[in-house]
Design a protein around this motif. Structure first.
Motif, short mmCIF file in Angstrom:
data_model
loop_
_atom_site.label_atom_id
_atom_site.label_comp_id
_atom_site.label_asym_id
_atom_site.label_seq_id
_atom_site.Cartn_x
_atom_site.Cartn_y
_atom_site.Cartn_z
N PHE A 45 -8.42 -39.77 -15.95
CA PHE A 45 -7.39 -39.78 -16.99
C PHE A 45 -6.43 -38.60 -16.83
O PHE A 45 -5.26 -38.71 -17.17
CB PHE A 45 -8.05 -39.83 -18.37
CG PHE A 45 -8.71 -41.15 -18.63
CD1 PHE A 45 -7.95 -42.27 -18.91
CD2 PHE A 45 -10.08 -41.28 -18.53
CE1 PHE A 45 -8.55 -43.50 -19.10
CE2 PHE A 45 -10.69 -42.51 -18.71
CZ PHE A 45 -9.93 -43.62 -19.00
N MET A 46 -6.93 -37.49 -16.28
CA MET A 46 -6.05 -36.35 -16.02
C MET A 46 -5.04 -36.69 -14.93
O MET A 46 -3.91 -36.20 -14.95
CB MET A 46 -6.91 -35.16 -15.61
CG MET A 46 -6.34 -33.84 -16.01
SD MET A 46 -6.01 -33.76 -17.78
CE MET A 46 -5.52 -32.07 -17.91
N VAL A 95 -24.87 -37.79 -16.48
CA VAL A 95 -23.89 -37.88 -17.56
C VAL A 95 -22.72 -36.92 -17.29
O VAL A 95 -21.55 -37.28 -17.47
CB VAL A 95 -24.56 -37.52 -18.91
CG1 VAL A 95 -23.51 -37.17 -19.96
CG2 VAL A 95 -25.41 -38.69 -19.40
N GLU A 96 -23.05 -35.72 -16.83
CA GLU A 96 -22.00 -34.74 -16.56
C GLU A 96 -21.10 -35.22 -15.42
O GLU A 96 -19.88 -35.04 -15.46
CB GLU A 96 -22.61 -33.37 -16.24
CG GLU A 96 -23.18 -32.63 -17.45
CD GLU A 96 -24.53 -33.16 -17.90
OE1 GLU A 96 -25.13 -33.98 -17.16
OE2 GLU A 96 -25.00 -32.77 -18.98
N ASP A 97 -21.70 -35.85 -14.39
CA ASP A 97 -20.89 -36.44 -13.31
C ASP A 97 -19.90 -37.45 -13.88
O ASP A 97 -18.73 -37.47 -13.52
CB ASP A 97 -21.79 -37.20 -12.32
CG ASP A 97 -22.65 -36.28 -11.47
OD1 ASP A 97 -22.36 -35.08 -11.40
OD2 ASP A 97 -23.63 -36.79 -10.89
N MET A 142 -8.81 -27.86 -18.64
CA MET A 142 -8.07 -29.07 -18.32
C MET A 142 -6.64 -28.83 -17.93
O MET A 142 -6.16 -29.27 -16.90
CB MET A 142 -8.11 -30.04 -19.50
CG MET A 142 -9.45 -30.67 -19.77
SD MET A 142 -10.62 -29.59 -20.63
CE MET A 142 -9.87 -29.52 -22.24
N LEU A 143 -5.93 -28.10 -18.79
CA LEU A 143 -4.50 -27.95 -18.57
C LEU A 143 -4.22 -27.02 -17.40
O LEU A 143 -3.35 -27.27 -16.59
CB LEU A 143 -3.83 -27.41 -19.83
CG LEU A 143 -3.63 -28.47 -20.89
CD1 LEU A 143 -3.15 -27.84 -22.18
CD2 LEU A 143 -2.64 -29.51 -20.42
N LEU A 144 -4.98 -25.94 -17.34
CA LEU A 144 -4.74 -24.97 -16.27
C LEU A 144 -4.95 -25.61 -14.92
O LEU A 144 -4.26 -25.29 -13.96
CB LEU A 144 -5.68 -23.77 -16.45
CG LEU A 144 -5.31 -22.92 -17.66
CD1 LEU A 144 -6.40 -21.93 -17.98
CD2 LEU A 144 -3.99 -22.19 -17.39
N LEU A 185 -11.60 -40.12 -23.36
CA LEU A 185 -11.39 -38.73 -23.73
C LEU A 185 -11.44 -37.83 -22.50
O LEU A 185 -12.29 -37.99 -21.65
CB LEU A 185 -12.50 -38.26 -24.67
CG LEU A 185 -12.42 -38.59 -26.14
CD1 LEU A 185 -12.27 -40.07 -26.37
CD2 LEU A 185 -13.67 -38.08 -26.83
N ILE A 186 -10.53 -36.88 -22.46
CA ILE A 186 -10.62 -35.83 -21.45
C ILE A 186 -11.32 -34.65 -22.11
O ILE A 186 -10.78 -34.03 -23.02
CB ILE A 186 -9.23 -35.42 -20.95
CG1 ILE A 186 -8.53 -36.62 -20.30
CG2 ILE A 186 -9.35 -34.26 -19.97
CD1 ILE A 186 -7.08 -36.38 -19.95
N THR A 187 -12.54 -34.37 -21.70
CA THR A 187 -13.29 -33.27 -22.30
C THR A 187 -13.79 -32.34 -21.21
O THR A 187 -13.70 -32.66 -20.03
CB THR A 187 -14.49 -33.77 -23.12
OG1 THR A 187 -15.31 -34.57 -22.27
CG2 THR A 187 -14.04 -34.59 -24.31
N GLY A 188 -14.32 -31.22 -21.61
CA GLY A 188 -14.85 -30.29 -20.62
C GLY A 188 -14.73 -28.88 -21.11
O GLY A 188 -14.55 -28.64 -22.30
N GLU A 189 -14.82 -27.94 -20.18
CA GLU A 189 -14.72 -26.55 -20.58
C GLU A 189 -13.38 -26.27 -21.23
O GLU A 189 -12.35 -26.74 -20.79
CB GLU A 189 -14.87 -25.65 -19.37
CG GLU A 189 -16.31 -25.45 -18.97
CD GLU A 189 -16.37 -24.70 -17.66
OE1 GLU A 189 -15.96 -23.56 -17.60
OE2 GLU A 189 -16.83 -25.32 -16.68
N LYS A 190 -13.43 -25.45 -22.27
CA LYS A 190 -12.23 -25.16 -23.03
C LYS A 190 -11.10 -24.67 -22.14
O LYS A 190 -11.26 -23.77 -21.34
CB LYS A 190 -12.52 -24.10 -24.08
CG LYS A 190 -13.21 -24.65 -25.30
CD LYS A 190 -13.52 -23.53 -26.29
CE LYS A 190 -14.65 -24.01 -27.20
NZ LYS A 190 -15.25 -22.94 -27.96
#
Lengths: 453, 453
Positions: free
Chosen positions: A144-145, A133-135, A431-433, A423-428
């Protein structure tokens, strides 16, 4: 053979792995006079054949996952243990877990496979595979990024690298991923961006052999390639990935090497046996094949240890026609059921015939309404094949958990071409950095002052 | 006032934040003669009122999230920018983002709030709040992991700590979380474990004031408390959380302090304005309230800066009856629409009356078929209130994205009491090691040898 009567303790069957093999074995033993313990690192069974739909934003993880406890709650002889197996002692009949040790009378090892980078493990960060799932969420985030980064990038070459998606490996997973990304770029996302035209995205399917879907009949490979072309995928056969960097992939062909700038490379090229394969080999001396799979006896047991079985993707079974069975769900399901029967027959002191795989055929989906199906006696492709694919997958998916939702979601997506799960999700904050560090996407001074309409 | 004609550049409206306030402002400006740029750190709008259903395993994140680009794709005057605002220059009319700088003619700040631990920021790791998708998945992981750890734990006291769920804060989120966890323990998971009886789980709702749902009429608070009791929740009012450790929470009451052993504390007790509130204050001198919210003019603008608006949870608006408006979705929606109208009226050199909030009432849900509803002129609770709650939430949820799936999922859950989304996910391998480190759950020697049926 095991001798069972009312005065001896109940026979302990320990199953490691809650995939298709382990879960089918557990379910088939649900009413047997044994105590079953199913061990998995995760608290859910994952319907891996649809994982690519999570990676490409159509389904959510829970749509294709069934909580193991829920699936097995009615089997009162069955325990689920959220644990990880780390070692085996075949002489003492003990399994060492991360947090405890348990004894078994019969052990079924069904721990499957993980990605294989052919000696280039450092590629993993740059080219994620698709097993967990994490993959899938990581692939989804990257896909999407990449469109978001392209939207911000003003250098045309760098923008094109963000809009180039390379998939290594032309097996079913690679074909399905490529088709789904092509549909994203050409349909779903078409109206969503202002600076880029998503239909200009390049989707490359890189296959080292001379055709995609190598295990299928050549005519179906050709049909799949044609369908992918129509979706806008560039299928490149005889193309071996030889190097991966953060912003390019090197491909070796007969003509020579090509370096293709891309920010998104997805790995669907190879798998190797999970760590339990090596542990089994060390402790029992069982032989393994090049992919690390355990070479099992005709009854799926480990040579010399009739009470240890290896099934599913982890097992190399070649007693049928000399060729090992493929690592697909139907093989694992049938092997799980088979082993359950062998165990029960031993109580009756009865022999059971060697395992025989009944091949109902192969199928792979290509985008929104095309698929290829090979049932052995008949091959077909196109829309009918797609409907067949949907039917088969729903049938097996709802078996455990009545995942009616997935069928409705599919219907919905089919008619609306929406993908609600992008959705783009993940560690807070990660993503942007990440794209900030990765690419120079600052707008030029002029654009900063007056953003164009 | 802004003067617009064909020779001047198009008026730039920049909106920071894609929550209810920002998104409603953007949608209301969809056909206005302005260029709209909506900036958000995330690529989706989140329907926060249902986030507790993700945290408790009923819904998936994508069920309550709508991709911002998809929602706004038809508004050709609107750009979505995946970015993070870091500073404002009100004199130059520029907004500094993480990766670029953009100019605005009108700025709408709608960045909302985050958790507030009242000076105890170190509590965050031990007691996660519920604002983001990642927060919800972390809560979900902790809740289901606690049952897994309890199943393995043999020390009765430690087991009870795993089976004790404390929720700090008796507002709507706390009430909804407590009700949902009680249903998990008493219904959904009842048959799933072998060593524990999940119906013995303690669910504590800790509220510092003298009743739960303090903003509601006292009769509804009493009804909510009664419904929660029936579900098996222990409602503890006048109970202030004063300390949190890894395995206990300290609660101060009139009678004195009590230390309650628990491994799972969820935080629903307080919020503070997001960082943009402080930046606005520094750059414009605007006053803020104790929660850091920006005290806005009657037209929601920042004093002295008629072209900067603050709306939604970030804004403190007290022009109506002296009390600031609550931080709920309807306030943000109405403020977003209002600001869009103010901006458009300025083009016509027309004044627009001050903002006036139309309160349609409040509602909170308690478990599977009870809720409390306060419409001002009428209050009701129970099953009818629950149906009303479902209707209202579906109505607003499907507005952006036709999330029909959610309705079906709810119907499904309602009839089957299933919760399909109870996956424990997160960083690879983290899950097992964590409970291993956290609690001593090794089985005693005897049990290791012969696992009981």
């Amino acid at each position: 053979m095991v001798d069972v009567n009312s005065t001896t303790p109940i026979h302990q069957v320990v199953i490691v792995g809650g995939g298709f093999g382990g879960l089918y074995a557990a379910q088939s033993l649900g009413r047997a006079p044994v105590q079953v313990t199913l061990i998995d690192k995760r608290n859910f069974h994952l319907f891996q054949p649809l994982l690519y739909q999570v990676a490409t934003g159509t389904l959510s993880p829970a749509d294709i996952a069934s909580p193991l406890r829920g699936v097995l709650s009615k089997n009162k002889n069955t325990k689920v243990l959220l644990e990880e197996a780390v070692d085996i002692d075949p002489e003492q009949q003990k399994l060492k877990l991360l947090g405890q040790e348990i004894r078994y009378d019969t052990l079924i090892v069904a721990t499957g496979v993980s990605h294989h980078y052919f000696g280039n493990d450092h590629w993993e960060d740059k080219a994620p595979g698709l097993k967990t799932v994490e993959d899938a969420l990581e692939m989804r985030r990257r896909i999407f990024m990449a469109f978001e980064a392209a939207e911000k990038e003003t250098d045309p070459q760098k923008r094109q690298a963000w809009l180039t998606f390379a998939i290594a490996g032309g097996g079913p997973t690679g074909v399905e991923l490529a088709g789904a990304i092509a549909e994203l770029a050409h349909n779903t996302l078409k109206e969503d961006f202002r600076n880029i035209d998503t239909t200009e995205a390049k989707i490359l399917l890189l296959e080292g052999m001379d055709r995609i879907l190598p295990p299928y009949p050549p005519e179906l490979s050709a049909k799949a390639e044609k369908s992918l072309h129509e979706l806008g995928v560039s299928v490149q056969t005889n193309s071996l990935v030889t190097n991966i960097t953060e912003d390019a992939v090197t491909v070796r062909r007969k003509e020579g090497e090509e370096i293709i700038p891309t920010r998104t490379l997805l790995w669907a090229a190879g798998v190797k046996a999970s760590g339990m394969g090596e542990i089994l080999a060390q402790r029992t001396g069982v032989e393994r094949d090049r992919a690390g799979r355990v070479i099992v006896e005709a009854d799926l047991s480990v040579p010399g240890y009739p009470n240890i079985f290896a099934i599913g993707d982890l097992a190399h079974f070649a007693h049928q026609d000399g060729k090992p069975l493929p690592g697909v769900a139907p093989v694992a399901m049938q092997q799980g059921e088979y082993v359950a029967k062998v165990i029960q027959n031993r109580f009756k002191q009865k022999e059971y015939p060697p395992f025989h795989y009944v091949d109902f055929g192969s199928l792979a989906v290509i985008g929104r309404h095309a698929a290829v199906v090979d049932l052995g006696f008949i091959q077909f492709s196109g829309f009918i094949a797609w409907l067949f694919w949907v039917f088969v997958h729903i049938y097996f998916l709802i078996e455990f958990d009545n995942k009616l939702i997935v069928m409705i979601q599919w219907g919905w997506n089919y008619f609306t071409r929406k993908r609600g799960a992008r959705l783009i999700t993940g560690e807070k904050g990660k993503m942007l950095l990440e794209i900030k560090g990765g690419g120079d996407y600052h707008l030029p001074e002029a654009e900063k002052e007056t953003l164009e309409v």
